[in-house]
Design a protein around this motif. Structure first.
Motif, PDB file in Angstrom:
ATOM      1  N   SER A  77      -3.036  -4.827 -24.734  1.00 42.38           N
ATOM      2  CA  SER A  77      -2.907  -3.848 -23.653  1.00 42.38           C
ATOM      3  C   SER A  77      -3.837  -4.211 -22.495  1.00 42.38           C
ATOM      4  CB  SER A  77      -3.251  -2.454 -24.162  1.00 42.38           C
ATOM      5  OG  SER A  77      -4.619  -2.394 -24.511  1.00 42.38           O
ATOM      6  N   GLU A  78      -3.471  -3.757 -21.304  1.00 40.03           N
ATOM      7  CA  GLU A  78      -4.288  -4.079 -20.138  1.00 40.03           C
ATOM      8  C   GLU A  78      -4.201  -2.935 -19.129  1.00 40.03           C
ATOM      9  OE1 GLU A  78      -4.520  -7.317 -16.499  1.00 40.03           O
ATOM     10  OE2 GLU A  78      -2.891  -7.435 -17.948  1.00 40.03           O
ATOM     11  N   HIS A 104       1.354  -6.559 -23.169  1.00 40.27           N
ATOM     12  CA  HIS A 104       1.927  -7.906 -23.164  1.00 40.27           C
ATOM     13  C   HIS A 104       2.583  -8.149 -24.507  1.00 40.27           C
ATOM     14  CE1 HIS A 104      -0.024  -8.633 -19.359  1.00 40.27           C
ATOM     15  NE2 HIS A 104      -1.096  -8.053 -19.861  1.00 40.27           N
ATOM     16  N   ARG A 149       2.921   3.477 -14.840  1.00 44.24           N
ATOM     17  CA  ARG A 149       3.184   2.857 -13.546  1.00 44.24           C
ATOM     18  C   ARG A 149       2.726   3.761 -12.402  1.00 44.24           C
ATOM     19  NH1 ARG A 149       8.748   2.082 -12.651  1.00 44.24           N
ATOM     20  NH2 ARG A 149       9.045   4.124 -13.591  1.00 44.24           N
ATOM     21  N   GLN A 183       5.653  -2.382 -18.727  1.00 41.48           N
ATOM     22  CA  GLN A 183       4.855  -1.604 -17.772  1.00 41.48           C
ATOM     23  C   GLN A 183       4.892  -0.132 -18.182  1.00 41.48           C
ATOM     24  OE1 GLN A 183       5.966  -2.648 -13.692  1.00 41.48           O
ATOM     25  NE2 GLN A 183       6.640  -4.645 -14.433  1.00 41.48           N
ATOM     26  N   HIS A 191      -2.355   2.118 -13.778  1.00 42.85           N
ATOM     27  CA  HIS A 191      -1.273   1.209 -14.199  1.00 42.85           C
ATOM     28  C   HIS A 191      -1.688   0.530 -15.497  1.00 42.85           C
ATOM     29  CE1 HIS A 191       1.288   1.031 -10.500  1.00 42.85           C
ATOM     30  NE2 HIS A 191       0.200   1.596 -10.010  1.00 42.85           N
ATOM     31  N   ILE A 192      -0.851   0.650 -16.522  1.00 34.52           N
ATOM     32  CA  ILE A 192      -1.171   0.015 -17.811  1.00 34.52           C
ATOM     33  C   ILE A 192       0.036  -0.774 -18.302  1.00 34.52           C
ATOM     34  CG2 ILE A 192      -1.799   0.427 -20.229  1.00 34.52           C
ATOM     35  CD1 ILE A 192      -3.174   2.998 -19.289  1.00 34.52           C
ATOM     36  N   SER A 193      -0.223  -1.980 -18.759  1.00 30.57           N
ATOM     37  CA  SER A 193       0.867  -2.803 -19.300  1.00 30.57           C
ATOM     38  C   SER A 193       0.531  -3.277 -20.704  1.00 30.57           C
ATOM     39  CB  SER A 193       1.093  -4.039 -18.421  1.00 30.57           C
ATOM     40  OG  SER A 193       1.691  -3.657 -17.215  1.00 30.57           O
ATOM     41  N   LYS A 213      -4.185  -2.355 -15.684  1.00 25.25           N
ATOM     42  CA  LYS A 213      -4.011  -3.309 -14.590  1.00 25.25           C
ATOM     43  C   LYS A 213      -4.754  -2.846 -13.341  1.00 25.25           C
ATOM     44  CE  LYS A 213      -1.062  -6.164 -14.595  1.00 25.25           C
ATOM     45  NZ  LYS A 213      -0.092  -7.232 -14.811  1.00 25.25           N
ATOM     46  N   SER A 214      -4.674  -1.537 -13.076  1.00 25.25           N
ATOM     47  CA  SER A 214      -5.397  -1.026 -11.912  1.00 25.25           C
ATOM     48  C   SER A 214      -5.531   0.471 -12.054  1.00 25.25           C
ATOM     49  CB  SER A 214      -4.653  -1.382 -10.626  1.00 25.25           C
ATOM     50  OG  SER A 214      -3.374  -0.801 -10.655  1.00 25.25           O
ATOM     51  N   GLU A 232       6.196  -8.323 -20.178  1.00 23.96           N
ATOM     52  CA  GLU A 232       5.212  -7.292 -19.861  1.00 23.96           C
ATOM     53  C   GLU A 232       5.877  -5.925 -19.824  1.00 23.96           C
ATOM     54  OE1 GLU A 232       3.020  -8.050 -16.244  1.00 23.96           O
ATOM     55  OE2 GLU A 232       2.490  -5.929 -16.058  1.00 23.96           O
TER      56      GLU A 232
END
Ligand SMILES: Nc1ncnc2c1ncn2[C@@H]1O[C@H](COP(=O)(O)OP(=O)(O)OP(=O)(O)O)[C@@H](O)[C@H]1O
Ligand SMILES: [Mg+2]
Lengths: 348, 309
Positions: free
Chosen positions: A63-64, A15, A25, A22, A11-13, A66-67, A20
């Motif tokens: 960028s992040e 900001h 996903r 997404q 998962h990448i988002s 997320k998991s 956000e």
């Protein structure tokens, strides 16, 4: 075959001021040793973001990840340190970009640019690296490599530059080569040459390739397996034959129908109606549902899981649920399949 | 490259010729002569003086004489300091001006580039904001205000450095700081913008994809490319230094060209005005030539095309 790279539930988002985005996903895929995996999908579906995240080259500020996990050599690249990544980039995993006109440093000689990863990762001396660079230029089909080494990017044509970029990427014989639309910016004849070169080098260097494109025609030519992306997810994955002859997802049908074929030059191309999903506010159900003529009620309410079609073939569409009505792919897809069969027989 | 430089030097000479001509005619169209302010002079005395300095001849003849003399390196004789050749007056004063200009330019570009690089590498952190703040200050405070402030606090209050005297390096420090602020600010702003743009380009991503660290990417790949456009603003920056130096020289009592220039304008001393203008023009065209050569050194695309064009 051995698994080289495993991407799990990524998962990448991003900001942004609007909120956000997404972008990715929940992406899962594996890459096996020596294979070419094509990733196809329309603009904005998340192909580049997925592959950039493997090298951890996403823009740093916004960028992040997320998991999820990106497993390579028993290491999770999603959480690896920057130091560790610097050792992997250019050595174990390399990248080729879309636009050869802008991907070389205009003020550095070609030779220096090729020697850089060799000196960095292989600990070669300047003269050793220079000898190796000559060999590499020769390998990618550039004549007079000794003189060419001393020249600057502006002295090369687009196709030649892409050969140089390939030489840089393959300098350290990486295990994984990521090619993000490497032929899109080139004209058709050059495209063919570059593809042939890549196939040829893949055999010599024994690297696995992730090949991003939105040209399905190219896919049939180079790939072993295909992953189809839509709205930040992989919606169908399978071998080339499975994707071309037995596609299951309505989005894959749309992609195949919109492929131009050689003998239908002036025929109007099919375009998948509607617009890509808004990744700021992803829909609750199947992101493709609003554009899917076969959408059912459940598509709007719940995301479809990956249904297994064969050991190598999976698709995320409720049409594969045992209770779903039987649907035939559209006529256009069936027509194309007949043509593929004919053309591939002709090739062999 | 040699051919390229020769060509540029020919351009330089043509440019200087045009500037000399334009200055000459502009001066002729200005009302008044150096002696029109001297009320006590009789008409006869005035005519004698005009004849002495050749001001009674038809303008085309004056122009011819002027140009011929320039080629000989003779810029005429000053009106206010009798019998002193303009060339000598200029030469006596070039030293301090050049020293200040060169010091300010070197300090300005080095500190400016460093600030800009830091700001770009640490974009949107306090380092970036701090550098931006300094740059805005440096650009918006006029050099004479800064000069006065430096003089008062560091010179008078703290007594660290000499004020309004000219002997040795220590007395050049304050005027250099006053002069360098503008180039620092300009170079810092420019470098930051350019570098951020370069950081976003594909070849920088490729440089990262080779395994370079952030620092290596900046030093080996980014800065050189960001410098190319910066070179273009070096020229205007040098002009800024020259004009700025007139005021700063006056405030710090530096015996430089700028100070003399201001004095000459107030006394309608034509030969010195024209000589100084020509000298500034000469300096400027030489700076532009140097910048062109710098371009060639940094940017291979220009180096190679320039040679065979
Ligand atoms: N730096 C960024 N900031 C915000 N959003 C971004 C950024 N980079 C990508 N995105 C978003 O991520 C999504 C996926 O982008 P990506 O570049 O992966 O698409 P793609 O499949 O490679 O498309 P294309 O075929 O046009 O290259 C897009 O919706 C895009 O808007
Ligand atoms: Mg992309």
């Amino acid at each position: 075959m051995k698994k080289l790279l495993e991407v799990k539930d990524l998962h990448i988002s991003f900001h942004t001021f609007a909120g956000e985005v997404q972008a990715i996903r929940g992406v899962d895929f594996d890459l096996y040793e020596g294979e070419t995996l094509a990733i196809v999908g329309e603009s904005g579906s998340g192909k580049s973001v997925t592959t950039k995240s493997i090298m951890r080259l996403l823009p740093q500020g916004n960028s992040e990840i997320k998991s999820g996990e990106i497993l390579f050599n028993g290491e999770n690249l999603a959480t690896a340190s920057e130091k560790k990544m610097q050792k992997i980039r250019g050595k174990d995993i390399s990248m080729i970009f879309q636009d050869p006109m802008t991907s070389l440093n205009p003020t550095m000689t070609i030779g220096k640019q090729i020697m850089e990863p060799l000196i960095k990762h292989r600990d070669l001396s300047k003269s050793e690296a220079s000898k190796r660079a000559v060999k590499l230029l020769d390998l990618v089909g550039i004549s007079k490599p000794e003189t060419r080494l001393k020249q600057y990017p502006h002295q090369f044509s687009g196709g030649m530059r892409q050969r140089v970029v390939i030489a840089i990427a393959l300098a350290c014989a990486p295990k994984v080569l990521i090619a993000d639309e490497p032929t899109t910016a080139l004209d058709v004849t050059i495209q063919g040459q570059i593809l042939d070169l890549m196939k040829d080098l893949q055999k010599k260097i024994e690297t696995s390739i992730i090949f991003i494109t939105h040209d399905l025609g190219v896919v049939a030519n180079v790939a072993d397996r295909v992953a189809v992306m839509y709205g930040g997810k992989i919606v169908e994955v399978g071998t080339v034959d499975e994707i071309f002859y037995n596609p299951q997802h309505p989005y894959t049908w749309g992609l195949i129908s919109s492929m131009p074929s050689l003998d239908s030059q002036d025929e109007e191309l099919f375009v998948i109606p509607g617009t890509p999903p808004d990744l700021l506010h992803p829909p609750k159900g199947d992101a493709f549902a609003p554009r899917n003529p076969y959408a059912m009620k459940i598509d709007k309410e719940e995301e479809p899981p990956m249904f297994k079609v064969s050991d190598t073939h999976y698709a995320a569409t409720w049409l594969l649920h045992p209770d779903a009505p039987k649907v035939e792919p559209p006529l256009a897809v069936q027509e194309r399949q007949a043509k593929f069969r004919a053309s591939i027989k002709g090739d062999k | 490259m040699a051919k390229y430089i020769t060509k540029r030097i020919i351009y330089l000479i043509i440019t200087l010729f045009i500037i000399a001509s334009v200055t000459f005619f502009l001066m002729k169209f200005l009302p008044g002569t150096p002696f029109s302010n001297e009320e006590r002079l009789t008409i006869e005395q005035r005519e004698i003086l005009n004849a002495k300095y050749g001001l009674d001849q038809p303008i085309p003849i004056q122009y011819m004489n002027y140009m011929v003399n320039i080629v000989k390196g003779d810029l005429g004789v000053s009106f206010q300091f009798e019998n002193q050749p303009v060339m000598d007056l200029l030469m006596n004063r070039i030293g301090p001006s050049m020293q200040l200009g060169v010091q300010a330019m070197i300090i300005g570009t080095i500190i400016g580039i460093a600030l800009g690089v830091l700001a770009a590498m640490f974009q949107n952190t306090w380092i970036d904001y701090g550098s931006t703040f300094l740059a805005i200050l440096g650009k918006s405070i006029p050099s004479f205000v800064l000069a006065a402030l430096l003089q008062y606090y560091i010179g008078v209050k703290l007594g660290w450095l000499p004020v309004a005297s000219w002997n040795g390096f220590s007395s050049s420090i304050l005027p250099t700081i006053a002069l360098a602020c503008f180039p620092i600010a300009t170079a810092a702003r420019f470098m930051r913008t350019e570098l951020i743009e370069v950081f976003g380009s594909d070849y920088i991503t490729l440089a990262k994809a080779k395994g370079n660290s952030r620092g290596e990417v900046a030093v080996k790949h980014a800065i050189r490319n960001a410098l190319i456009p910066l070179i273009t603003v070096l020229g205007p920056m040098a002009v800024g230094l020259m004009t700025g130096s007139m005021v700063v020289e006056k405030v710090f009592a530096v015996p430089g060209i700028g100070e003399q220039f201001v004095k000459s304008i107030m006394t309608n001393d034509f030969p010195i005005i024209m000589g100084t203008t020509l000298f500034f023009a000469f300096l400027l065209t030489v700076i532009i030539l140097i910048i062109d050569i710098l371009y060639g050194i940094i940017d291979p695309r220009i180096r190679l095309n320039g040679g065979d064009k």
